[in-house]
Design a protein around this motif. Sequence first.
Motif, PDB file in Angstrom:
ATOM      1  N   GLN A  34       0.816  -1.222   0.000  1.00 24.18           N
ATOM      2  CA  GLN A  34       0.000   0.000   0.000  1.00 24.18           C
ATOM      3  C   GLN A  34       0.851   1.274   0.000  1.00 24.18           C
ATOM      4  O   GLN A  34       0.528   2.231  -0.701  1.00 24.18           O
ATOM      5  N   ARG A  38       0.575   4.072  -2.901  1.00 26.01           N
ATOM      6  CA  ARG A  38       0.115   5.440  -2.646  1.00 26.01           C
ATOM      7  C   ARG A  38       1.154   6.456  -3.103  1.00 26.01           C
ATOM      8  O   ARG A  38       0.819   7.487  -3.684  1.00 26.01           O
ATOM      9  N   TYR A  42       0.386   9.383  -5.784  1.00 20.09           N
ATOM     10  CA  TYR A  42       0.509  10.813  -5.472  1.00 20.09           C
ATOM     11  C   TYR A  42       1.590  11.472  -6.328  1.00 20.09           C
ATOM     12  O   TYR A  42       1.522  12.643  -6.622  1.00 20.09           O
ATOM     13  N   ILE A  70      -7.728   7.925   3.551  1.00 26.13           N
ATOM     14  CA  ILE A  70      -7.119   7.632   2.246  1.00 26.13           C
ATOM     15  C   ILE A  70      -8.224   7.148   1.311  1.00 26.13           C
ATOM     16  O   ILE A  70      -8.782   6.072   1.503  1.00 26.13           O
ATOM     17  N   CYS A  72      -8.113   6.871  -2.139  1.00 25.10           N
ATOM     18  CA  CYS A  72      -7.714   6.514  -3.503  1.00 25.10           C
ATOM     19  C   CYS A  72      -7.716   5.006  -3.739  1.00 25.10           C
ATOM     20  O   CYS A  72      -7.102   4.527  -4.683  1.00 25.10           O
TER      21      CYS A  72
END
Length: 191
Positions: A34, A38, A42, A70, A72
């Motif tokens: 994860q 992420r 980003y 979070i 997304c």
Amino acid sequence: DSHSLHQRIRESGFAGKPTLAMLPAGGGKSLCFQLPARARYYRNGSLTVVISPLQSLMKDQVDNLEARGISCAGYLNSLLNPLERRAMLEKLRLGDLGLIFVAPEQFRSTAFINALKHRQIAAWVFDEAHCLSKWGHDFRPDYLYVSRFIKAHQKADPSPVFCFTATAKPDVVADICSHFEKRLNVRLEAL
């Protein structure tokens, strides 16, 4: 020790180095994929696709991320109703997701494939990777189809592959590694 193992797995993730990670159940493996996912999202809006057979756990992972603010991450499996599925596919297509958890049979869905075509895929994560091996205790033929999909869509330059499993006997590890070497010409480092 497990802390340095997690560190090495995450570093492989950040570096985009194909890896087969063996971590015990409940050993914090989801953070290992994860965090790099992420960061990639980003940084450049790219997508990490997590293939998992555990449908109820996908929802748990997404809920846990959302609880931490979070937003997304999403998932696609047979637990979604048609409306939820359409909304999730739209988020995927538009780039609102940096992490999508999918059941392997989703790769037979035209709607899913069309949504993926709009995205830059940064990494493929195979959770419960022992499902790829005919020696694994719950071999899933649908898992084998995913690498065929990757080859068809990313040709000779597939995005990095990361495999996670809790239990893998040497013959299972060898089977997983040879699968990706034969199908995608990708060499996994076993950690």
